[in-house]
Write a protein that holds these residues in place. Structure first.
Motif, PDB file in Angstrom:
ATOM      1  N   TRP A  19       0.778  -1.288  -0.048  1.00 45.06           N
ATOM      2  CA  TRP A  19      -0.002   0.104  -0.069  1.00 45.06           C
ATOM      3  C   TRP A  19       0.702   1.402   0.029  1.00 45.06           C
ATOM      4  N   ASP A  20       2.017   1.244   0.938  1.00 42.01           N
ATOM      5  CA  ASP A  20       2.795   2.507   0.848  1.00 42.01           C
ATOM      6  C   ASP A  20       3.545   2.552  -0.434  1.00 42.01           C
ATOM      7  N   LEU A  21       3.908   1.551  -1.122  1.00 39.98           N
ATOM      8  CA  LEU A  21       4.689   1.636  -2.481  1.00 39.98           C
ATOM      9  C   LEU A  21       3.820   2.108  -3.570  1.00 39.98           C
ATOM     10  N   ALA A  22       2.536   1.680  -3.417  1.00 37.39           N
ATOM     11  CA  ALA A  22       1.510   1.893  -4.475  1.00 37.39           C
ATOM     12  C   ALA A  22       0.894   3.504  -4.297  1.00 37.39           C
ATOM     13  N   ARG A  23       0.851   3.892  -2.911  1.00 32.06           N
ATOM     14  CA  ARG A  23       1.027   5.365  -2.897  1.00 32.06           C
ATOM     15  C   ARG A  23       1.846   6.350  -3.301  1.00 32.06           C
ATOM     16  N   ALA A  24       3.296   5.777  -3.241  1.00 32.28           N
ATOM     17  CA  ALA A  24       4.470   6.545  -3.712  1.00 32.28           C
ATOM     18  C   ALA A  24       4.421   6.372  -5.125  1.00 32.28           C
ATOM     19  N   PHE A  26       1.692   6.507  -6.989  1.00 31.53           N
ATOM     20  CA  PHE A  26       0.853   7.231  -7.434  1.00 31.53           C
ATOM     21  C   PHE A  26       1.334   8.818  -7.683  1.00 31.53           C
ATOM     22  N   ARG A  27       2.181   9.092  -6.348  1.00 29.53           N
ATOM     23  CA  ARG A  27       2.642  10.525  -6.255  1.00 29.53           C
ATOM     24  C   ARG A  27       3.483  10.735  -7.418  1.00 29.53           C
ATOM     25  N   LYS A  28       4.461   9.676  -7.411  1.00 33.22           N
ATOM     26  CA  LYS A  28       5.430   9.854  -8.555  1.00 33.22           C
ATOM     27  C   LYS A  28       5.125  10.359 -10.037  1.00 33.22           C
ATOM     28  N   GLU A  97      11.293  -0.429 -14.573  1.00 29.95           N
ATOM     29  CA  GLU A  97      11.054   0.798 -13.603  1.00 29.95           C
ATOM     30  C   GLU A  97      11.662   0.495 -12.225  1.00 29.95           C
ATOM     31  N   TYR A  98      11.386  -0.606 -11.567  1.00 28.57           N
ATOM     32  CA  TYR A  98      11.920  -1.102 -10.360  1.00 28.57           C
ATOM     33  C   TYR A  98      13.067  -1.992 -10.296  1.00 28.57           C
ATOM     34  N   ILE A 115       1.890  -3.857  -6.851  1.00 26.83           N
ATOM     35  CA  ILE A 115       1.787  -2.382  -6.479  1.00 26.83           C
ATOM     36  C   ILE A 115       1.384  -1.667  -7.528  1.00 26.83           C
ATOM     37  N   LYS A 116       1.735  -1.742  -8.756  1.00 25.11           N
ATOM     38  CA  LYS A 116       1.134  -1.013  -9.969  1.00 25.11           C
ATOM     39  C   LYS A 116      -0.298  -1.071  -9.938  1.00 25.11           C
ATOM     40  N   LEU A 117      -0.784  -2.402  -9.893  1.00 27.03           N
ATOM     41  CA  LEU A 117      -2.190  -2.406  -9.911  1.00 27.03           C
ATOM     42  C   LEU A 117      -2.938  -1.630  -8.860  1.00 27.03           C
ATOM     43  N   PHE A 118      -2.496  -1.491  -7.661  1.00 26.63           N
ATOM     44  CA  PHE A 118      -3.264  -0.594  -6.543  1.00 26.63           C
ATOM     45  C   PHE A 118      -2.938   0.753  -6.885  1.00 26.63           C
TER      46      PHE A 118
END
Length: 270
Positions: A19-24, A26-28, A97-98, A115-118
């Motif tokens: 969840w934290d990586l998905a939010r990051a 999204f912001r990126k 990318e990662y 992560i990309k899906l979320f």
């Protein structure tokens, strides 16, 4: 089957990190952009407007649901397509990318597509809200079937994830895969009755409508419209539901198998 079970356990175990990586992630997407998150809406909104003017104003298309304006019929079909196409495109390139995480021995790379899906689901959530607000503005009465959007969003996510495991693994070794996926999605949008209804071919090509239903995304687009416009439940399409999940399960099985087979070579190529 053990691979699928192990992956599910890993996702549940590391749900906070995902969840934290998905939010990051999204912001990126909007770092350094002056208008930031506004760009997330510009292209989809412009796309909807173009199709509205071409099909409604130009061709005078009549939606198959009586009393429903064309734009209100179009949006529930195109909103899940935006999510599905964005998810598949971003998942396909996620290992490059990662790449710094892929090279870590202790990191389980299978969760990168998740992560990309979320991250894409966050964007999708905004569009679902817009779709509901638009329906309310047109005077539609809320229905319990609107809750079914969660089910069909999950279905779209599983389809994109299954294909994405295959494409992202192959993309490491065959860099043209990302371009192939993009082209296939362009064709796929027209092979799915999103801007038009399959009944258009009932007279001249009656064989075409059943053929279009073989596209698994047909189930999702039709399901969104059932949920938002007609009030039909997914169990009212039993054969299509069974077909969709059988195809999606097969795609997911093959995608994970290929991913697992190629995984030991990711670090060497990257």
């Amino acid at each position: 089957m053990n691979e699928h079970t192990s992956l599910i356990k890993e996702i549940v175990k590391k749900r906070r990190m995902i969840w934290d990586l998905a939010r990051a992630d999204f912001r990126k997407r909007f770092v350094g952009s002056y208008f930031g998150v506004v760009w997330m809406f510009v292209q989809p909104v412009v796309t909807v407007l173009i199709y509205f003017f071409v099909f409604q104003m130009g061709f005078k298309s009549t939606p198959p649901v009586p009393g429903v304006p064309y734009v209100l019929w179009l949006v529930p079909g195109i909103v899940p397509w935006f999510f599905y196409s964005e998810a598949l495109n971003t998942i396909t390139g996620c290992l490059q990318e990662y790449n710094y995480l892929v090279k870590k021995v202790v990191f389980r790379v299978e969760i990168l597509p998740v992560i990309k899906l979320f991250s894409c689901l966050m964007v999708h959530g905004f569009f679902v809200v817009i779709m509901i607000v638009m329906a309310l503005c047109y005077g539609r009465t809320p229905m319990f079937t609107w809750l079914q959007i969660f089910y069909y969003s999950f279905a779209a996510a599983m389809l994109a994830l299954g294909i994405g495991y295959l494409t992202c693994a192959v993309n490491i070794f065959f860099k043209d895969m990302a371009q192939i996926v993009s082209i296939c999605l362009q064709f796929g949008m027209w092979l799915t009755p999103i801007m038009y209804d399959e009944s258009l071919f009932a007279k001249d090509a009656p064989w075409l409508a059943p053929l279009l239903k073989l596209n698994p995304f047909y189930y999702i687009a039709a399901g969104y419209r059932d949920s938002m416009l007609t009030g039909s439940w997914f169990w009212e399409r039993p054969r299509l539901t069974l077909y969709f999940w059988a195809v999606t399960a097969l795609i997911g099985f093959v995608g994970l198998k290929v991913f697992k087979r190629l995984r030991p070579h990711f670090s060497d190529v990257l």
